[in-house]
Design a protein around this motif. Structure first.
Motif, short mmCIF file in Angstrom:
data_model
loop_
_atom_site.label_atom_id
_atom_site.label_comp_id
_atom_site.label_asym_id
_atom_site.label_seq_id
_atom_site.Cartn_x
_atom_site.Cartn_y
_atom_site.Cartn_z
N ASP A 65 0.87 -1.17 0.00
CA ASP A 65 0.00 0.00 0.00
C ASP A 65 0.91 1.23 0.00
N SER A 66 0.86 2.00 -1.08
CA SER A 66 1.81 3.12 -1.22
C SER A 66 1.68 4.13 -0.09
N ARG A 67 0.45 4.31 0.44
CA ARG A 67 0.27 5.27 1.53
C ARG A 67 1.01 4.81 2.78
N LEU A 68 0.94 3.51 3.08
CA LEU A 68 1.65 2.98 4.24
C LEU A 68 3.15 3.01 4.02
N GLN A 69 3.57 2.76 2.78
CA GLN A 69 5.01 2.75 2.48
C GLN A 69 5.60 4.15 2.64
N LEU A 70 4.89 5.17 2.21
CA LEU A 70 5.38 6.54 2.37
C LEU A 70 5.52 6.89 3.84
N ALA A 74 8.97 7.73 5.98
CA ALA A 74 9.07 8.95 6.79
C ALA A 74 9.57 8.62 8.19
N ARG A 75 9.10 7.52 8.78
CA ARG A 75 9.55 7.13 10.12
C ARG A 75 11.02 6.74 10.09
N GLU A 76 11.46 6.11 9.01
CA GLU A 76 12.83 5.61 8.93
C GLU A 76 13.83 6.69 8.51
N ILE A 77 13.40 7.59 7.61
CA ILE A 77 14.33 8.53 7.00
C ILE A 77 14.15 9.95 7.51
N GLU A 89 12.17 12.13 -10.15
CA GLU A 89 12.40 12.11 -8.71
C GLU A 89 11.44 13.08 -8.03
N LEU A 90 10.83 12.63 -6.94
CA LEU A 90 9.88 13.44 -6.19
C LEU A 90 10.35 13.64 -4.77
N CYS A 91 9.92 14.73 -4.19
CA CYS A 91 10.18 14.98 -2.77
C CYS A 91 8.88 14.76 -2.01
N VAL A 92 8.91 13.86 -1.03
CA VAL A 92 7.73 13.56 -0.22
C VAL A 92 7.85 14.30 1.10
N VAL A 93 6.81 15.02 1.48
CA VAL A 93 6.81 15.81 2.72
C VAL A 93 5.75 15.24 3.65
N SER A 94 6.17 14.84 4.85
CA SER A 94 5.28 14.22 5.82
C SER A 94 5.39 14.95 7.16
N GLY A 95 4.42 14.70 8.04
CA GLY A 95 4.47 15.27 9.38
C GLY A 95 3.88 16.67 9.44
N TYR A 96 3.24 16.97 10.54
CA TYR A 96 2.51 18.24 10.69
C TYR A 96 3.40 19.46 10.51
N GLU A 97 4.54 19.50 11.20
CA GLU A 97 5.39 20.68 11.15
C GLU A 97 5.96 20.90 9.76
#
Length: 502
Positions: A65-70, A74-77, A89-97
């Protein structure tokens, strides 16, 4: 050919030679990957490790599931990282802040996809228009017209229209006679009718074939757009004309909207504008052809935005909310007890929101646990810009991962548990604007229809729960809570419910 055979006779190609060539190719690919990685400046966001030659991380996203993988990456990197696949190449941005910082910066406020824009002659609307003065003018105009049409509290509110639609959908649900039915189509019709009331000044009957055709076309357009706006969700390699379906459905919708514009021109009263189209026509007349931010093509695209952003998203959110009422009957009973205590037989109104905190909190929890746009429209960096200490190059495509905010266990313990009390304080009042809660995005491009959507969600949800007890059909399996993308919004997999009059 004879020359080739002669050459092979002088230089025979053995199995060992084939192995040597294979080893050379593999070594070359690995070396290139290592060299590229080592040459990346330390200020760039980290690149997800591993990946396949040429395809890079695409197979990993397909396997899971791509949503879970992203979220896992985020937790690992970290909250900001790069992911590769053969398109780039894409930049993925996660987390509230990180998301809040990104969406509040002007440099990250251009929301477009060159492929979609080229295919649909886009950029003439609000939703996908590049950030700048033209975008700001269109958005200010639309916001002003919304207020004039009643998207506000107090006198002249559009509340009456929404309450009327709430009555219509209750009549429609009653017609099923407690038999199993799929509620999502009726919710889509209800949400679409509210947009029609704003834009066209009228609603359509639930069985109206012209309106049903409009809704089907909108859903098909959304399904085509999702392939190109969310490359992780659905990815189809470019073959022949990959945007044929996108253009086809967009053209049909444009034709529908232009027909309505022509009808409005015939009986326009400048002193008494009735709806969004009337206000647009008056604005065009005032500009007298000299305006640079609004023309008739812009009208069509902006109206299409209102339907795309205001119909499917609201209907999907309501469908999730009703699904969770089935899965959590204790919550449903508590909502209905509150409605009975405060309203009795009185129909819900916006003035009741403060008196119905648990009902309001239940809607908010439905928005949190299954946000209908877990990966928001991508952004492009307008210039070299810093984000969370990393350098983001001009032209970088960024994917905002909203799911990481709403399912963050640090902000929401046991995030997969449906618990409306998360949004209530110690006194039982609704916590307004809680952190790590962005159902309507934030920043310079937050949802234009946020106020309208809040009004619809509250009035439609509370009216349905006031009149019906919802339950699973006898012997039916428990519906899945894994969302599916049928259009731009993530909704539940198809399920049926029974609505018993209260």
């Amino acid at each position: 050919m004879a020359h080739v055979l002669t050459l092979l006779e002088h230089f025979p190609f053995t199995f060992l030679d084939a192995c040597t060539v294979l080893v050379f190719v593999v070594t070359f690919v690995i070396a290139v990957r290592v060299l590229v990685k080592t040459k990346r400046p330390g200020t760039l966001p980290p690149l997800v490790p591993g990946g396949w030659p040429l395809l890079h991380h695409l197979p990993t996203l397909f396997r899971t599931d791509s949503r879970l993988q992203l979220d896992k990456w985020a937790r690992e990197i970290g909250d900001v990282y790069h992911v590769r696949f053969f398109r780039g190449e894409l930049c993925v941005v996660s987390g509230y802040e990180a998301l809040k910082e990104m969406m509040e910066k002007e440099e990250f406020s251009t929301r477009n996809d060159d492929n979609v824009l080229a295919a649909t002659e886009g950029g003439q609307d609000i939703l996908l228009a590049p950030y700048g003065e033209v975008f700001k003018e269109r958005r200010r105009f639309a916001t002003s017209v919304f207020r004039r049409l009643g998207v506000k509290m107090g006198r002249g509110s559009i509340q009456d229209r929404i309450q009327e639609e709430a009555c219509y959908i209750c009549v429609k649900i009653s017609g099923y006679g407690e038999q199993p039915f799929d509620v999502s189509a009726d919710l889509t019709t209800a949400a679409g009718n509210i947009i029609c009331a704003l834009v066209f000044g009228k609603r359509f009957d639930y069985g109206d074939t012209r309106f049903q055709h409009l809704q089907t076309t909108m859903k098909n357009l959304g399904a085509e757009m999702v392939k190109w706006i969310y490359p992780f969700v659905t990815y189809i390699p470019k073959v022949q004309d990959p945007f044929k379906g996108l253009r086809f459905h967009a053209k049909k919708l444009h034709q529908f909207i232009r027909e309505e514009i022509d009808r409005h021109r015939l009986n326009l009263d400048p002193e008494n504008p009735r709806d969004f189209i009337d206000y647009c026509l008056l604005q065009l007349a005032r500009q007298d052809g000299s305006g640079t931010w609004l023309n008739e093509d812009n009208m069509v695209y902006i109206i299409l935005d209102l339907f795309i952003a205001g119909t499917d998203t609201t209907a999907a959110t309501l469908t999730w909310a009703l699904l969770y009422m089935i899965l959590y009957p204790d919550v449903q009973q508590k909502v209905q007890a509150e409605l009975d205590s405060v309203l009795g037989a009185t129909k819900p109104s916006l003035a009741h929101r403060d008196q119905l905190p648990f009902t309001t909190a239940t809607i908010m929890e439905a928005q949190r646990i299954r946000h209908v746009v877990p990966l928001m429209f991508g952004r492009k960096a307008a210039k070299l810009t810093s984000l969370r200490g990393f350098d983001i190059a001009e032209g970088t495509f960024l994917i905002p991962n909203l799911r990481s905010v709403h399912m963050d266990p640090a902000a929401w313990p046991d995030p997969e548990v449906f618990d409306p009390s998360r949004f209530l304080d110690g006194d039982g009042k609704v916590v307004n604007n809680p952190p790590s809660f962005l159902p309507f995005s934030t920043g310079r491009r937050n949802c234009l229809g946020e106020q309208l959507a809040k009004m619809e969600l509250f009035l439609l949800f509370s009216t349905i729960l006031q009149h019906f007890a919802l339950k699973l059909p006898e012997g039916a399996p428990t519906p899945s809570t894994e969302g599916t993308f049928k259009s731009l919004s993530m909704g539940p997999a198809p399920f049926q419910l029974c609505a018993v009059p209260r």
